[in-house]
Motif scaffolding. Structure first.
Motif, PDB file in Angstrom:
ATOM      1  N   SER A 207       5.488 -37.714 -32.175  1.00  0.00           N
ATOM      2  CA  SER A 207       6.260 -38.734 -32.876  1.00  0.00           C
ATOM      3  C   SER A 207       6.396 -38.313 -34.333  1.00  0.00           C
ATOM      4  O   SER A 207       5.432 -37.848 -34.955  1.00  0.00           O
ATOM      5  N   ASN A 208       7.585 -38.457 -34.856  1.00  0.00           N
ATOM      6  CA  ASN A 208       7.857 -38.151 -36.263  1.00  0.00           C
ATOM      7  C   ASN A 208       7.512 -36.705 -36.627  1.00  0.00           C
ATOM      8  O   ASN A 208       6.900 -36.434 -37.664  1.00  0.00           O
ATOM      9  N   VAL A 209       7.885 -35.774 -35.755  1.00  0.00           N
ATOM     10  CA  VAL A 209       7.710 -34.357 -36.050  1.00  0.00           C
ATOM     11  C   VAL A 209       9.055 -33.652 -35.867  1.00  0.00           C
ATOM     12  O   VAL A 209       9.959 -34.158 -35.184  1.00  0.00           O
ATOM     13  N   SER A 210       9.179 -32.483 -36.479  1.00  0.00           N
ATOM     14  CA  SER A 210      10.429 -31.728 -36.398  1.00  0.00           C
ATOM     15  C   SER A 210      10.381 -30.611 -35.372  1.00  0.00           C
ATOM     16  O   SER A 210      11.393 -30.305 -34.729  1.00  0.00           O
ATOM     17  N   GLU A 211       9.169 -30.006 -35.207  1.00  0.00           N
ATOM     18  CA  GLU A 211       9.093 -28.827 -34.352  1.00  0.00           C
ATOM     19  C   GLU A 211       7.710 -28.704 -33.722  1.00  0.00           C
ATOM     20  O   GLU A 211       6.686 -28.928 -34.370  1.00  0.00           O
ATOM     21  N   TYR A 259      14.690 -34.152 -26.172  1.00  0.00           N
ATOM     22  CA  TYR A 259      14.388 -33.121 -27.159  1.00  0.00           C
ATOM     23  C   TYR A 259      15.148 -31.867 -26.751  1.00  0.00           C
ATOM     24  O   TYR A 259      15.733 -31.795 -25.667  1.00  0.00           O
ATOM     25  N   SER A 260      15.126 -30.863 -27.606  1.00  0.00           N
ATOM     26  CA  SER A 260      15.700 -29.562 -27.277  1.00  0.00           C
ATOM     27  C   SER A 260      14.562 -28.564 -27.106  1.00  0.00           C
ATOM     28  O   SER A 260      13.556 -28.637 -27.819  1.00  0.00           O
ATOM     29  N   VAL A 261      14.721 -27.650 -26.164  1.00  0.00           N
ATOM     30  CA  VAL A 261      13.709 -26.614 -25.954  1.00  0.00           C
ATOM     31  C   VAL A 261      14.418 -25.285 -25.741  1.00  0.00           C
ATOM     32  O   VAL A 261      15.455 -25.226 -25.079  1.00  0.00           O
ATOM     33  N   ARG A 262      13.866 -24.233 -26.324  1.00  0.00           N
ATOM     34  CA  ARG A 262      14.472 -22.915 -26.154  1.00  0.00           C
ATOM     35  C   ARG A 262      13.374 -21.852 -26.087  1.00  0.00           C
ATOM     36  O   ARG A 262      12.232 -22.087 -26.495  1.00  0.00           O
ATOM     37  N   PHE A 273      13.573 -34.080 -31.548  1.00  0.00           N
ATOM     38  CA  PHE A 273      12.865 -35.065 -30.746  1.00  0.00           C
ATOM     39  C   PHE A 273      13.452 -36.460 -30.891  1.00  0.00           C
ATOM     40  O   PHE A 273      13.976 -36.821 -31.938  1.00  0.00           O
ATOM     41  N   SER A 274      13.303 -37.234 -29.808  1.00  0.00           N
ATOM     42  CA  SER A 274      13.525 -38.670 -29.903  1.00  0.00           C
ATOM     43  C   SER A 274      12.358 -39.275 -30.684  1.00  0.00           C
ATOM     44  O   SER A 274      11.410 -38.589 -31.061  1.00  0.00           O
ATOM     45  N   GLU A 275      12.404 -40.588 -30.879  1.00  0.00           N
ATOM     46  CA  GLU A 275      11.399 -41.233 -31.731  1.00  0.00           C
ATOM     47  C   GLU A 275       9.976 -40.985 -31.235  1.00  0.00           C
ATOM     48  O   GLU A 275       9.071 -40.700 -32.001  1.00  0.00           O
ATOM     49  N   LYS A 276       9.759 -41.100 -29.925  1.00  0.00           N
ATOM     50  CA  LYS A 276       8.439 -40.861 -29.341  1.00  0.00           C
ATOM     51  C   LYS A 276       8.644 -40.131 -28.023  1.00  0.00           C
ATOM     52  O   LYS A 276       9.307 -40.639 -27.126  1.00  0.00           O
ATOM     53  N   THR A 277       8.075 -38.939 -27.902  1.00  0.00           N
ATOM     54  CA  THR A 277       8.404 -38.071 -26.784  1.00  0.00           C
ATOM     55  C   THR A 277       7.147 -37.537 -26.122  1.00  0.00           C
ATOM     56  O   THR A 277       6.213 -37.107 -26.795  1.00  0.00           O
ATOM     57  N   LYS A 278       7.134 -37.551 -24.784  1.00  0.00           N
ATOM     58  CA  LYS A 278       6.036 -36.982 -24.017  1.00  0.00           C
ATOM     59  C   LYS A 278       6.382 -35.551 -23.636  1.00  0.00           C
ATOM     60  O   LYS A 278       7.436 -35.287 -23.071  1.00  0.00           O
ATOM     61  N   LEU A 279       5.476 -34.625 -23.967  1.00  0.00           N
ATOM     62  CA  LEU A 279       5.660 -33.223 -23.623  1.00  0.00           C
ATOM     63  C   LEU A 279       4.592 -32.797 -22.621  1.00  0.00           C
ATOM     64  O   LEU A 279       3.428 -33.173 -22.740  1.00  0.00           O
ATOM     65  N   ILE A 280       5.002 -32.002 -21.633  1.00  0.00           N
ATOM     66  CA  ILE A 280       4.068 -31.425 -20.665  1.00  0.00           C
ATOM     67  C   ILE A 280       4.391 -29.949 -20.532  1.00  0.00           C
ATOM     68  O   ILE A 280       5.544 -29.577 -20.287  1.00  0.00           O
ATOM     69  N   LEU A 281       3.379 -29.121 -20.679  1.00  0.00           N
ATOM     70  CA  LEU A 281       3.525 -27.681 -20.528  1.00  0.00           C
ATOM     71  C   LEU A 281       2.754 -27.209 -19.309  1.00  0.00           C
ATOM     72  O   LEU A 281       1.676 -27.724 -19.001  1.00  0.00           O
ATOM     73  N   GLY A 282       3.306 -26.223 -18.620  1.00  0.00           N
ATOM     74  CA  GLY A 282       2.599 -25.559 -17.540  1.00  0.00           C
ATOM     75  C   GLY A 282       2.319 -24.121 -17.921  1.00  0.00           C
ATOM     76  O   GLY A 282       3.193 -23.438 -18.478  1.00  0.00           O
ATOM     77  N   VAL A 283       1.104 -23.658 -17.651  1.00  0.00           N
ATOM     78  CA  VAL A 283       0.714 -22.277 -17.958  1.00  0.00           C
ATOM     79  C   VAL A 283       0.000 -21.709 -16.736  1.00  0.00           C
ATOM     80  O   VAL A 283      -0.929 -22.340 -16.211  1.00  0.00           O
ATOM     81  N   ALA A 284       0.425 -20.535 -16.295  1.00  0.00           N
ATOM     82  CA  ALA A 284      -0.210 -19.922 -15.129  1.00  0.00           C
ATOM     83  C   ALA A 284      -0.109 -18.411 -15.233  1.00  0.00           C
ATOM     84  O   ALA A 284       0.849 -17.876 -15.813  1.00  0.00           O
TER      85      ALA A 284
END
Length: 306
Positions: A207-211, A259-262, A273-284
């Motif tokens: 929330s309230n972040v740019s990157e 949000y945008s992802v690249r 980002f939108s105002e409050k955003t849920k992010l989930i990352l997968g790593v394998a």
């Protein structure tokens, strides 16, 4: 107590100073009710191992992880998620080992991190009880201190949990500053992903972040491959027979973007980002990959968790 300690939690190096106050049985013991998700059991066991290694518990504390979403007080209907009992029966003049009960049923609005926080919060009450603080202070003061220490220990624990991959550490930066995170290790044993060397999920709300930048800090001469699929975007690193994929949901696929992802050459970067955003990352990753291997590509796809 005659002794004084610099912090509420007792560091392992101070355990000899506590011998004369210690019970016959010490440390913490975890007990799980039937129905507790194995994913949570693995995370709680890992936390307990860390706590036993770094902190001393002079009186055995039994921690019960129960198959409840929450608890409700019979007296006033208050909702709570954990509770500490000192088990001192002053009427029968007997003492039992203290206990903690934590609601451990995973559901949509709860998270593993919240449950780990609850355990640490109640263990802070355990130390307050051991130092005989609860009786002489207000409830508000006790709760403020327990909240403070639960957050301190959780951040300390998260700092120790940085994922070390075959190519280097996985670091996350928010607006250029590194942050601690809690990786959730999966037992990913279903086709087409098995066998895997390791598989993780990292979840957070921004929330309230740019990157937000997720990068593999590698000094290896690694090949990087940007990839994407239906509702999926990932970056794969390969060298020799080692293959690693970092992936996430592509929110721009057929829906309104949150949000945008690249791709970047050693990970992923999130912006807009939108105002409050849920992010989930997968790593394998795997250590026996071939030229046509897709195991890490599927294992890092968070859509397969649903």
């Amino acid at each position: 107590m005659e002794e004084t300690f610099p912090y509420l939690w007792i560091d392992r190096k101070d355990r000899k100073r506590c011998v004369k106050y210690s019970a016959k049985a010490t440390s913490i013991r975890i007990k799980y009710e039937n129905g507790i998700d194995q994913l949570l059991i693995d995370q709680v066991d890992a936390l307990a191992e860390y706590l036993r290694k770094h902190y001393y518990f002079p009186v055995r504390c039994n921690i019960h992880i129960t198959d409840h979403k929450r608890y409700r007080s019979d007296s006033d209907g208050h909702i709570f998620y954990g509770v500490f009992y000192d088990n001192n029966d002053v009427y029968r003049k007997r003492k039992l080992y203290p206990e903690i009960y934590v609601a451990g049923r995973l559901y949509r609005s709860s998270s593993i991190e919240q449950i780990l926080y609850t355990i640490l919060h109640e263990l802070s009450h355990y130390y307050q009880w051991f130092f005989d603080e609860i009786r002489d202070r207000t409830d508000r003061s006790i709760e403020i201190e327990a909240t403070k220490w639960a957050r301190i220990i959780l951040e300390e624990y998260k700092e120790s949990q940085t994922i070390s991959t075959p190519f280097g550490k996985l670091n996350i930066y928010v607006d250029g500053a590194p942050i601690n995170y809690l990786p959730i290790k999966l037992r990913y044993d279903r086709p087409p992903c098995k066998p895997l060397s390791a598989c993780y999920r990292i979840k957070g709300i921004v929330s309230n972040v740019s990157e937000v930048k997720c990068v593999i800090e590698t000094t290896e001469d690694v090949d990087f491959s940007p990839e994407s699929g239906e509702d999926y975007i990932c970056t794969t690193l390969t060298k020799d027979n080692v293959m690693l994929t970092v992936g996430t949901e592509d929110p721009s696929y057929g829906k309104t973007s949150k949000y945008s992802v690249r791709h970047i050459e050693n990970g992923l970067i999130f912006t807009d980002f939108s105002e409050k955003t849920k992010l989930i990352l997968g790593v394998a990753w795997v250590s026996d990959a071939d030229d046509y291997d897709t195991r890490t590509w599927y294992a890092a796809d968070i859509a397969l968790d649903r």
